[in-house]
Design an enzyme around this catalytic site. Sequence first.
Site, PDB file in Angstrom:
ATOM      1  N   ALA A  84     -17.444  19.368  28.340  1.00 13.74           N
ATOM      2  CA  ALA A  84     -16.535  19.132  29.455  1.00 13.74           C
ATOM      3  C   ALA A  84     -15.086  19.408  29.086  1.00 13.74           C
ATOM      4  O   ALA A  84     -14.173  19.027  29.810  1.00 13.74           O
ATOM      5  CB  ALA A  84     -16.682  17.680  29.932  1.00 13.74           C
ATOM      6  N   ASN A 114     -17.747  11.990  24.078  1.00  9.75           N
ATOM      7  CA  ASN A 114     -18.153  13.039  23.147  1.00  9.75           C
ATOM      8  C   ASN A 114     -17.156  14.185  23.142  1.00  9.75           C
ATOM      9  O   ASN A 114     -16.994  14.879  22.135  1.00  9.75           O
ATOM     10  CB  ASN A 114     -19.550  13.548  23.514  1.00  9.75           C
ATOM     11  CG  ASN A 114     -20.634  12.530  23.203  1.00  9.75           C
ATOM     12  OD1 ASN A 114     -20.715  12.023  22.093  1.00  9.75           O
ATOM     13  ND2 ASN A 114     -21.445  12.215  24.183  1.00  9.75           N
ATOM     14  N   HIS A 117      -9.304  15.301  31.649  1.00 11.04           N
ATOM     15  CA  HIS A 117      -8.927  15.300  30.235  1.00 11.04           C
ATOM     16  C   HIS A 117      -7.688  16.167  30.055  1.00 11.04           C
ATOM     17  O   HIS A 117      -7.668  17.330  30.475  1.00 11.04           O
ATOM     18  CB  HIS A 117     -10.055  15.855  29.358  1.00 11.04           C
ATOM     19  CG  HIS A 117     -11.376  15.193  29.574  1.00 11.04           C
ATOM     20  ND1 HIS A 117     -11.622  13.885  29.232  1.00 11.04           N
ATOM     21  CD2 HIS A 117     -12.531  15.670  30.111  1.00 11.04           C
ATOM     22  CE1 HIS A 117     -12.876  13.577  29.540  1.00 11.04           C
ATOM     23  NE2 HIS A 117     -13.443  14.640  30.079  1.00 11.04           N
TER      24      HIS A 117
END
Length: 275
Positions: free
Chosen positions: A129, A197, A227
């Site tokens: 991601a 992760n 993010h």
Amino acid sequence: MSGQSNGRQPARVAIAGLGAVGLDVARALDSGLPGCRLTAVSARDRDAARTRLAGLATPVEVVAIEDLEPLADIVVECAPAALLPEIASPFLKAGKIVVVLSSGALLAHPELIDLAKTYGGQIVVPSGALLGLDAVTAAAEGEIRSVRMTTRKPVKGLLGAPYLVANNIDISSLSAPLKVFSGTPREAAVGFPANLNVAVALSLAGIGPDRTTLDIWADPALTRNTHSIEVDADSASFSMTIENIPSDNPKTGRITALSVIACLRKMGAPLRVGS
């Protein structure tokens, strides 16, 4: 390496775990991915897995984890982090490839990296991601001075995280954003094993899980996992932000499965773009 296609026979791929990501990867392989073919799946509930796989064009074996290795050259780990050693060890001892999504578990099990070194296996961590891992990896060939990541998630994507439970942080009725964690990816891998992760992957690409800094926010206004990364290096300074649409599992973005599919496609591609 035995896990790589020789250009004639496609690599046999097994999937360990059949949640949202594992099922998407299985469907992509069944639809046809050059250089790869799906040969086996393991899941906690094998009967339910068989039902979920019933729509595939080519039937696939559903077996216990311990029976996967003889059936495949590559295993894609899409399971709870605690199962990583059980999934990865047989493949690494056979000199095969393990595609790891639970990258946080690698920090708790460095012996898996030792197995890969000893037996000629390989652990592959897809970008998942996160964006920009190629740039971070390239910058790490020089000197990276700092890497900072800020993650903002919808509340339902963080509910039940061990760190929140252990510290009595209740986010169920938030009305405004709340910073729930500030620390390192190594600490986050323990406190948020199903969520961060991406931070571990970033740290492994760059300056490590103890020098990378991470802030986690729970934001009731968000519907996407966000993010943001800031990197300062002697070769470049850069910042990146990605907003990931959640999959059926709110803890995982849809792009995670696509990243695995792209990783498998790249393994046997005649043209490979990106390092």
